[in-house]
Motif scaffolding. Structure first.
Motif, PDB file in Angstrom:
ATOM      1  N   LEU A 117       0.847  -1.191   0.000  1.00  0.00           N
ATOM      2  CA  LEU A 117       0.000   0.000   0.000  1.00  0.00           C
ATOM      3  C   LEU A 117       0.884   1.242   0.000  1.00  0.00           C
ATOM      4  N   SER A 118       0.470   2.254  -0.727  1.00  0.00           N
ATOM      5  CA  SER A 118       1.244   3.490  -0.804  1.00  0.00           C
ATOM      6  C   SER A 118       0.695   4.516   0.176  1.00  0.00           C
ATOM      7  N   ALA A 119       1.547   5.463   0.547  1.00  0.00           N
ATOM      8  CA  ALA A 119       1.122   6.549   1.438  1.00  0.00           C
ATOM      9  C   ALA A 119      -0.040   7.300   0.814  1.00  0.00           C
ATOM     10  N   GLY A 120      -1.029   7.623   1.635  1.00  0.00           N
ATOM     11  CA  GLY A 120      -2.220   8.297   1.155  1.00  0.00           C
ATOM     12  C   GLY A 120      -3.378   7.358   0.885  1.00  0.00           C
ATOM     13  N   SER A 121      -3.114   6.042   0.932  1.00  0.00           N
ATOM     14  CA  SER A 121      -4.186   5.069   0.693  1.00  0.00           C
ATOM     15  C   SER A 121      -5.202   5.108   1.837  1.00  0.00           C
ATOM     16  N   LYS A 168       3.638   0.966   2.835  1.00  0.00           N
ATOM     17  CA  LYS A 168       3.697  -0.296   3.566  1.00  0.00           C
ATOM     18  C   LYS A 168       3.791  -1.443   2.577  1.00  0.00           C
ATOM     19  N   ALA A 169       4.697  -2.400   2.870  1.00  0.00           N
ATOM     20  CA  ALA A 169       4.805  -3.611   2.062  1.00  0.00           C
ATOM     21  C   ALA A 169       3.783  -4.631   2.550  1.00  0.00           C
ATOM     22  N   ALA A 170       3.542  -5.648   1.747  1.00  0.00           N
ATOM     23  CA  ALA A 170       2.601  -6.701   2.146  1.00  0.00           C
ATOM     24  C   ALA A 170       3.151  -7.438   3.359  1.00  0.00           C
ATOM     25  N   GLY A 171       2.280  -7.739   4.313  1.00  0.00           N
ATOM     26  CA  GLY A 171       2.692  -8.501   5.489  1.00  0.00           C
ATOM     27  C   GLY A 171       3.233  -7.657   6.626  1.00  0.00           C
ATOM     28  N   GLU A 172       3.224  -6.339   6.490  1.00  0.00           N
ATOM     29  CA  GLU A 172       3.712  -5.471   7.570  1.00  0.00           C
ATOM     30  C   GLU A 172       2.575  -5.130   8.530  1.00  0.00           C
ATOM     31  N   ARG A 173       2.941  -4.982   9.790  1.00  0.00           N
ATOM     32  CA  ARG A 173       1.946  -4.584  10.779  1.00  0.00           C
ATOM     33  C   ARG A 173       1.643  -3.093  10.662  1.00  0.00           C
ATOM     34  N   LEU A 174       0.398  -2.764  10.995  1.00  0.00           N
ATOM     35  CA  LEU A 174      -0.012  -1.362  11.028  1.00  0.00           C
ATOM     36  C   LEU A 174       0.158  -0.820  12.443  1.00  0.00           C
ATOM     37  N   MET A 205      -1.012   6.128  10.711  1.00  0.00           N
ATOM     38  CA  MET A 205      -2.338   6.338  10.161  1.00  0.00           C
ATOM     39  C   MET A 205      -2.927   7.652  10.661  1.00  0.00           C
ATOM     40  N   THR A 206      -3.831   8.210   9.883  1.00  0.00           N
ATOM     41  CA  THR A 206      -4.517   9.440  10.265  1.00  0.00           C
ATOM     42  C   THR A 206      -5.907   9.445   9.640  1.00  0.00           C
ATOM     43  N   LEU A 207      -6.837  10.113  10.309  1.00  0.00           N
ATOM     44  CA  LEU A 207      -8.188  10.240   9.760  1.00  0.00           C
ATOM     45  C   LEU A 207      -8.282  11.377   8.752  1.00  0.00           C
ATOM     46  N   THR A 208      -7.229  12.200   8.677  1.00  0.00           N
ATOM     47  CA  THR A 208      -7.209  13.318   7.727  1.00  0.00           C
ATOM     48  C   THR A 208      -6.541  12.885   6.432  1.00  0.00           C
ATOM     49  N   ASP A 209      -7.193  13.147   5.314  1.00  0.00           N
ATOM     50  CA  ASP A 209      -6.624  12.815   4.016  1.00  0.00           C
ATOM     51  C   ASP A 209      -5.333  13.622   3.820  1.00  0.00           C
ATOM     52  N   PRO A 210      -4.181  12.951   3.642  1.00  0.00           N
ATOM     53  CA  PRO A 210      -2.922  13.685   3.447  1.00  0.00           C
ATOM     54  C   PRO A 210      -2.978  14.669   2.282  1.00  0.00           C
ATOM     55  N   ALA A 211      -3.808  14.381   1.276  1.00  0.00           N
ATOM     56  CA  ALA A 211      -3.914  15.292   0.133  1.00  0.00           C
ATOM     57  C   ALA A 211      -4.486  16.640   0.552  1.00  0.00           C
ATOM     58  N   ASP A 212      -5.309  16.656   1.615  1.00  0.00           N
ATOM     59  CA  ASP A 212      -5.883  17.909   2.094  1.00  0.00           C
ATOM     60  C   ASP A 212      -4.859  18.765   2.822  1.00  0.00           C
ATOM     61  N   GLN A 213      -3.704  18.201   3.143  1.00  0.00           N
ATOM     62  CA  GLN A 213      -2.685  18.935   3.884  1.00  0.00           C
ATOM     63  C   GLN A 213      -1.590  19.483   2.976  1.00  0.00           C
ATOM     64  N   GLN A 214      -1.749  19.312   1.676  1.00  0.00           N
ATOM     65  CA  GLN A 214      -0.763  19.795   0.723  1.00  0.00           C
ATOM     66  C   GLN A 214      -1.427  20.760  -0.267  1.00  0.00           C
ATOM     67  N   PRO A 215      -0.723  21.826  -0.644  1.00  0.00           N
ATOM     68  CA  PRO A 215      -1.302  22.727  -1.651  1.00  0.00           C
ATOM     69  C   PRO A 215      -1.431  22.025  -2.988  1.00  0.00           C
ATOM     70  N   GLY A 216      -2.444  22.409  -3.752  1.00  0.00           N
ATOM     71  CA  GLY A 216      -2.661  21.819  -5.062  1.00  0.00           C
ATOM     72  C   GLY A 216      -1.619  22.278  -6.068  1.00  0.00           C
TER      73      GLY A 216
END
Length: 251
Positions: free
Chosen positions: A49-53, A87-93, A98-109
Motif C-alpha cells: 500500500l502506498s502513502a495516502g491510501s 507499507k509492504a505486504a505482510g507489515e503490521r499497522l 495512520m490518520t483520519l485526515t486525508d494527506p492530500a488535504d494537507q498539501q497545496p494543489g
C-alpha cells in the motif's frame, strides 16, 4: 513395633513433606502457557500500500498474538484511516502511521502556494474547529484612522466609538492545516496590535491556507496595516471546483 522403626518412619514423613513444599514453591502461574498471556488482535497489510491510501477491509488481515505484540494506540478497526507511509505486504499497522485526515488535504494543489495566516486571538472563535480540506473566506480588517463624515461611515460605526473597515479579499480558499499556536515570527506580523511581551498575542493562531501566485501578489500590494480574519464557508456554499481551476482567481 520398636522405637527405632518409629523414628525412621517419622524422618521419612518429614523428608517427603519438605520435598512437597519445596516443589510447590518453585511452581508459578507463568508455568501455565494459558495463564498470564492476554491475547490481542493486531492488523497486517494484505498487500503493498502506498502513502495516502484509504484503508478498507480488503487491505489488511486481523491476527492474534500476545499483548506484547500489539502496537499501542491502535483503533478497534483501521477502516477509513489514511496511511502516512508506504507499507509492504505482510507489515503490521501502527497508530502513528495512520490518520483520519486525508494527506492530500494537507498539501497545496498544483501551482498553488502554502501561506501561513496569523489570526489574532479575538478572531479565533470561529476557526477553532477548522480541519484540512475546509474552506474559508479571507477578510482584511483595517482601522479607519482618518476623520470621515458620519454618513460615509454610518455602517462601520460600532457603539458610536470604533470605526472599522472589513474587506473580503479572497472567497473560498482551502485550509491545509489545523489551527495551531502562532510562532513568534508570525506574531511579529501583527500590525494593529503591538506585541510587547510574551503574554501578548498568546491566544493567536496560525492556519495554513492555499493561495495562488496572483492571490499573494494581491495581498502583498496592500500597504495599509491590517489583520486577517477567516470566516468558515458553510458546507452548502463550499466550491465544487478543484484547486487547480481556482488558480489566479482572486475574488
Amino acid at each position: 513395633m520398636n522405637q527405632r522403626l518409629l523414628v525412621i518412619i517419622a524422618v521419612l514423613l518429614l523428608v517427603v513433606g519438605a520435598s512437597g513444599l519445596l516443589m510447590s514453591g518453585q511452581s508459578s502461574p507463568s508455568d501455565n502457557p494459558e495463564e498470564g498471556q492476554k491475547q490481542v488482535t493486531y492488523f497486517v497489510t494484505a498487500r503493498a500500500l502506498s502513502a495516502g491510501s484509504r484503508l478498507t477491509d480488503d487491505d489488511f488481515t486481523r491476527q492474534t498474538g500476545s499483548a506484547g505484540e500489539a502496537p499501542s494506540g491502535m483503533p478497534d478497526s483501521p477502516v477509513g484511516y489514511y496511511l502516512q507511509v508506504d507499507k509492504a505486504a505482510g507489515e503490521r499497522l501502527s497508530a502513528g502511521e495512520m490518520t483520519l485526515t486525508d494527506p492530500a488535504d494537507q498539501q497545496p494543489g498544483k501551482n498553488m502556494i502554502r501561506y501561513s495566516a496569523l489570526i489574532p486571538e479575538r478572531y479565533t472563535g470561529a476557526i477553532q474547529h477548522l480541519r484540512p480540506g475546509d474552506w474559508v473566506d479571507v477578510y482584511l480588517r483595517f482601522d479607519a484612522k482618518r476623520p470621515e463624515t458620519q454618513g460615509m461611515h454610518r455602517r462601520s460605526l460600532i457603539n458610536g466609538e470604533s470605526r472599522l473597515n472589513l474587506f473580503r479579499i479572497f472567497k473560498a480558499r482551502r485550509v491545509i492545516s489545523r489551527p495551531g499556536k502562532a510562532s513568534a515570527s508570525l506574531l511579529a506580523r501583527q500590525s494593529l496590535i503591538e506585541v510587547d511581551d510574551s503574554a501578548a498575542g498568546k491566544g493567536s493562531l496560525s492556519v495554513d491556507i492555499e493561495l495562488s501566485q496572483a492571490d499573494l501578489k494581491r495581498l502583498f500590494l496592500v500597504t495599509a496595516h491590517y489583520e486577517l480574519v477567516l470566516f468558515p464557508v458553510v458546507r452548502e456554499e463550499q466550491p465544487r471546483v478543484t484547486p487547480g481551476k481556482m488558480q489566479g482567481k482572486a475574488k
